[in-house]
Design a protein around this motif. Structure first.
Motif, PDB file in Angstrom:
ATOM      1  N   ASN A  77      19.171 -14.918   0.007  1.00 62.42           N
ATOM      2  CA  ASN A  77      20.374 -15.746  -0.087  1.00 62.42           C
ATOM      3  C   ASN A  77      20.869 -15.708  -1.524  1.00 62.42           C
ATOM      4  O   ASN A  77      20.407 -14.883  -2.319  1.00 62.42           O
ATOM      5  CB  ASN A  77      20.124 -17.178   0.435  1.00 62.42           C
ATOM      6  N   ASP A  78      21.787 -16.566  -1.891  1.00 67.55           N
ATOM      7  CA  ASP A  78      22.384 -16.489  -3.232  1.00 67.55           C
ATOM      8  C   ASP A  78      21.365 -16.725  -4.345  1.00 67.55           C
ATOM      9  O   ASP A  78      21.534 -16.230  -5.463  1.00 67.55           O
ATOM     10  CB  ASP A  78      23.510 -17.521  -3.358  1.00 67.55           C
ATOM     11  N   THR A  79      20.319 -17.479  -4.070  1.00 67.16           N
ATOM     12  CA  THR A  79      19.335 -17.845  -5.093  1.00 67.16           C
ATOM     13  C   THR A  79      18.059 -17.024  -4.998  1.00 67.16           C
ATOM     14  O   THR A  79      17.511 -16.599  -6.021  1.00 67.16           O
ATOM     15  CB  THR A  79      18.987 -19.337  -4.965  1.00 67.16           C
ATOM     16  N   PHE A  80      17.588 -16.786  -3.799  1.00 73.03           N
ATOM     17  CA  PHE A  80      16.318 -16.095  -3.607  1.00 73.03           C
ATOM     18  C   PHE A  80      16.582 -14.613  -3.369  1.00 73.03           C
ATOM     19  O   PHE A  80      17.229 -14.226  -2.393  1.00 73.03           O
ATOM     20  CB  PHE A  80      15.537 -16.728  -2.452  1.00 73.03           C
ATOM     21  N   ILE A  81      16.097 -13.790  -4.304  1.00 75.23           N
ATOM     22  CA  ILE A  81      16.409 -12.370  -4.313  1.00 75.23           C
ATOM     23  C   ILE A  81      15.283 -11.620  -3.603  1.00 75.23           C
ATOM     24  O   ILE A  81      14.234 -11.339  -4.179  1.00 75.23           O
ATOM     25  CB  ILE A  81      16.592 -11.860  -5.757  1.00 75.23           C
ATOM     26  N   ALA A  82      15.514 -11.341  -2.342  1.00 75.44           N
ATOM     27  CA  ALA A  82      14.501 -10.733  -1.484  1.00 75.44           C
ATOM     28  C   ALA A  82      14.692  -9.222  -1.414  1.00 75.44           C
ATOM     29  O   ALA A  82      15.744  -8.691  -1.794  1.00 75.44           O
ATOM     30  CB  ALA A  82      14.584 -11.350  -0.088  1.00 75.44           C
ATOM     31  N   PRO A  83      13.691  -8.503  -0.912  1.00 72.64           N
ATOM     32  CA  PRO A  83      13.820  -7.047  -0.771  1.00 72.64           C
ATOM     33  C   PRO A  83      14.997  -6.638   0.107  1.00 72.64           C
ATOM     34  O   PRO A  83      15.285  -7.282   1.117  1.00 72.64           O
ATOM     35  CB  PRO A  83      12.488  -6.648  -0.124  1.00 72.64           C
ATOM     36  N   LYS A  84      15.667  -5.541  -0.292  1.00 72.10           N
ATOM     37  CA  LYS A  84      16.764  -4.967   0.497  1.00 72.10           C
ATOM     38  C   LYS A  84      16.399  -3.578   1.004  1.00 72.10           C
ATOM     39  O   LYS A  84      17.166  -2.956   1.735  1.00 72.10           O
ATOM     40  CB  LYS A  84      18.033  -4.874  -0.349  1.00 72.10           C
ATOM     41  N   GLY A  85      15.252  -3.087   0.585  1.00 67.48           N
ATOM     42  CA  GLY A  85      14.818  -1.761   1.004  1.00 67.48           C
ATOM     43  C   GLY A  85      13.376  -1.545   0.605  1.00 67.48           C
ATOM     44  O   GLY A  85      12.840  -2.268  -0.248  1.00 67.48           O
ATOM     45  N   ILE A  86      12.743  -0.567   1.199  1.00 68.84           N
ATOM     46  CA  ILE A  86      11.326  -0.305   0.953  1.00 68.84           C
ATOM     47  C   ILE A  86      11.119   1.177   0.654  1.00 68.84           C
ATOM     48  O   ILE A  86      11.820   2.037   1.208  1.00 68.84           O
ATOM     49  CB  ILE A  86      10.485  -0.760   2.164  1.00 68.84           C
ATOM     50  N   ILE A  87      10.167   1.480  -0.234  1.00 68.76           N
ATOM     51  CA  ILE A  87       9.830   2.852  -0.588  1.00 68.76           C
ATOM     52  C   ILE A  87       8.446   3.155  -0.017  1.00 68.76           C
ATOM     53  O   ILE A  87       7.472   2.459  -0.345  1.00 68.76           O
ATOM     54  CB  ILE A  87       9.808   3.062  -2.116  1.00 68.76           C
ATOM     55  N   LEU A  88       8.364   4.180   0.838  1.00 67.85           N
ATOM     56  CA  LEU A  88       7.115   4.534   1.500  1.00 67.85           C
ATOM     57  C   LEU A  88       6.707   5.959   1.169  1.00 67.85           C
ATOM     58  O   LEU A  88       7.555   6.838   0.994  1.00 67.85           O
ATOM     59  CB  LEU A  88       7.250   4.399   3.021  1.00 67.85           C
ATOM     60  N   TYR A  89       5.398   6.166   1.108  1.00 64.95           N
ATOM     61  CA  TYR A  89       4.853   7.523   0.989  1.00 64.95           C
ATOM     62  C   TYR A  89       3.601   7.591   1.861  1.00 64.95           C
ATOM     63  O   TYR A  89       2.661   6.802   1.666  1.00 64.95           O
ATOM     64  CB  TYR A  89       4.508   7.859  -0.456  1.00 64.95           C
ATOM     65  N   GLN A  90       3.597   8.497   2.836  1.00 63.06           N
ATOM     66  CA  GLN A  90       2.500   8.630   3.792  1.00 63.06           C
ATOM     67  C   GLN A  90       2.161   7.266   4.407  1.00 63.06           C
ATOM     68  O   GLN A  90       0.991   6.874   4.498  1.00 63.06           O
ATOM     69  CB  GLN A  90       1.275   9.249   3.112  1.00 63.06           C
ATOM     70  N   LYS A  91       3.190   6.546   4.787  1.00 61.94           N
ATOM     71  CA  LYS A  91       3.113   5.230   5.431  1.00 61.94           C
ATOM     72  C   LYS A  91       2.626   4.112   4.509  1.00 61.94           C
ATOM     73  O   LYS A  91       2.516   2.956   4.919  1.00 61.94           O
ATOM     74  CB  LYS A  91       2.229   5.292   6.689  1.00 61.94           C
ATOM     75  N   GLY A  92       2.323   4.460   3.255  1.00 62.01           N
ATOM     76  CA  GLY A  92       1.911   3.440   2.292  1.00 62.01           C
ATOM     77  C   GLY A  92       3.104   2.940   1.499  1.00 62.01           C
ATOM     78  O   GLY A  92       4.068   3.681   1.256  1.00 62.01           O
ATOM     79  N   VAL A  93       3.059   1.684   1.066  1.00 59.74           N
ATOM     80  CA  VAL A  93       4.158   1.066   0.322  1.00 59.74           C
ATOM     81  C   VAL A  93       4.011   1.364  -1.167  1.00 59.74           C
ATOM     82  O   VAL A  93       2.993   1.034  -1.781  1.00 59.74           O
ATOM     83  CB  VAL A  93       4.190  -0.466   0.552  1.00 59.74           C
ATOM     84  N   LEU A  94       5.045   1.996  -1.744  1.00 59.62           N
ATOM     85  CA  LEU A  94       5.075   2.244  -3.191  1.00 59.62           C
ATOM     86  C   LEU A  94       5.860   1.172  -3.931  1.00 59.62           C
ATOM     87  O   LEU A  94       5.604   0.898  -5.106  1.00 59.62           O
ATOM     88  CB  LEU A  94       5.691   3.614  -3.491  1.00 59.62           C
ATOM     89  N   GLY A  95       6.845   0.580  -3.254  1.00 54.74           N
ATOM     90  CA  GLY A  95       7.672  -0.425  -3.912  1.00 54.74           C
ATOM     91  C   GLY A  95       8.815  -0.847  -3.017  1.00 54.74           C
ATOM     92  O   GLY A  95       8.854  -0.518  -1.832  1.00 54.74           O
ATOM     93  N   TYR A  96       9.767  -1.570  -3.604  1.00 59.31           N
ATOM     94  CA  TYR A  96      10.934  -1.976  -2.823  1.00 59.31           C
ATOM     95  C   TYR A  96      12.160  -2.150  -3.704  1.00 59.31           C
ATOM     96  O   TYR A  96      12.063  -2.189  -4.943  1.00 59.31           O
ATOM     97  CB  TYR A  96      10.652  -3.245  -2.006  1.00 59.31           C
ATOM     98  N   LEU A  97      13.309  -2.230  -3.051  1.00 59.97           N
ATOM     99  CA  LEU A  97      14.602  -2.392  -3.710  1.00 59.97           C
ATOM    100  C   LEU A  97      15.080  -3.828  -3.546  1.00 59.97           C
ATOM    101  O   LEU A  97      14.849  -4.463  -2.515  1.00 59.97           O
ATOM    102  CB  LEU A  97      15.635  -1.455  -3.095  1.00 59.97           C
TER     103      LEU A  97
END
Length: 257
Positions: A77-97
């Motif tokens: 929402n306007d205050t809470f900045i949540a993930p908008k995308g995810i970065i995956l490699y071999q099904k593992g999470v590297l990070g997010y946008l």
């Protein structure tokens, strides 16, 4: 690299970790914390890349991170900045946008900031806190480096929060965490300290603001201005006012990670 989008959430599957450098072209390094490095991308988004630390391992052991990040994305929402995308490699999470906000952390807030500025948009902060609380979300790891301020407040790094339905009043729990962090930062209260305001009326208003009714913050700062006989109270004057002291918090537990 394969990019897919569903309900405004982007999933980026990398064929190799080297493709991560393609995402980082012309990016700006923002900083790092106990779990990740952060980069501002040319498209204006912020890329958070997890790094190998004990804190990161604690997070990944606690959650299925792919599912967790997807769940966190529903909180945006306007205050809470949540993930908008995810970065995956071999099904593992590297990070997010996530969205990038041009603002300082509360830790680095200017001492010239007037108390009026601190409360101008407090209603919006609490309103959005109630919104995430209504989704049964319990904030975790709240500190003055993941609350930003530029007149408006923003809360980032929601990773250690969890969806919890057993808490009776998540609205009070979450708003108390945030207000306590902001006010303790203004008074330069360290994690192992307790703030004691020497004027009993002010001290009661301070505690009422944090634990009972956030709207008391207006009365609190007005009473402080009256005590100091000023119409222009800023953080510097407040910190130098000799109207409070700090005591050791014997319940504080040190985190040596």
């Amino acid at each position: 690299m394969k990019i897919t989008q569903n309900n405004q959430f982007t999933t980026i599957n990398l064929d190799s970790k080297m493709e991560l450098f393609q995402l980082l072209k012309r990016s700006q390094f923002i900083g790092y914390g106990k779990t990740s490095y952060c980069f501002k991308l040319p498209n204006g988004l912020l890329l958070k890349i997890y790094r190998q630390t004990n804190k990161r391992n604690e997070l990944f052991n606690q959650f299925d991170m792919k599912e967790h990040i997807l769940n966190l994305s529903t909180l945006n929402n306007d205050t809470f900045i949540a993930p908008k995308g995810i970065i995956l490699y071999q099904k593992g999470v590297l990070g997010y946008l996530m969205d990038y906000k041009r603002a300082h952390t509360v830790e680095k807030i200017s001492l010239d900031t007037k108390v009026e500025s601190l409360v101008t948009h407090i209603e919006k902060l609490i309103e959005d806190t109630y919104l995430i609380s209504s989704k049964n979300f319990l904030l975790g790891d709240v500190h003055n480096r993941n609350i930003l301020f530029n007149g408006y407040y923003y809360v980032i790094d929601l990773d250690f929060g969890l969806f919890e339905s057993s808490k009776k009043d998540l609205r009070a729990w979450n708003s108390t965490k945030i207000l306590k962090t902001i006010l303790e930062t203004i008074f330069k209260v360290k994690d192992d300290q307790l703030l004691i305001i020497d004027n009993i009326e002010l001290f009661n208003l301070y505690n009422a603001t944090i634990y009972r009714d956030y709207k008391k913050i207006y009365e609190f700062f007005e009473a402080y201005k009256n005590l100091l006989n000023t119409n222009h109270l800023n953080i510097r004057k407040l910190q130098r006012s000799f109207t409070f002291h700090k005591e050791r918090n014997t319940y504080y537990k040190y985190d040596y990670d």
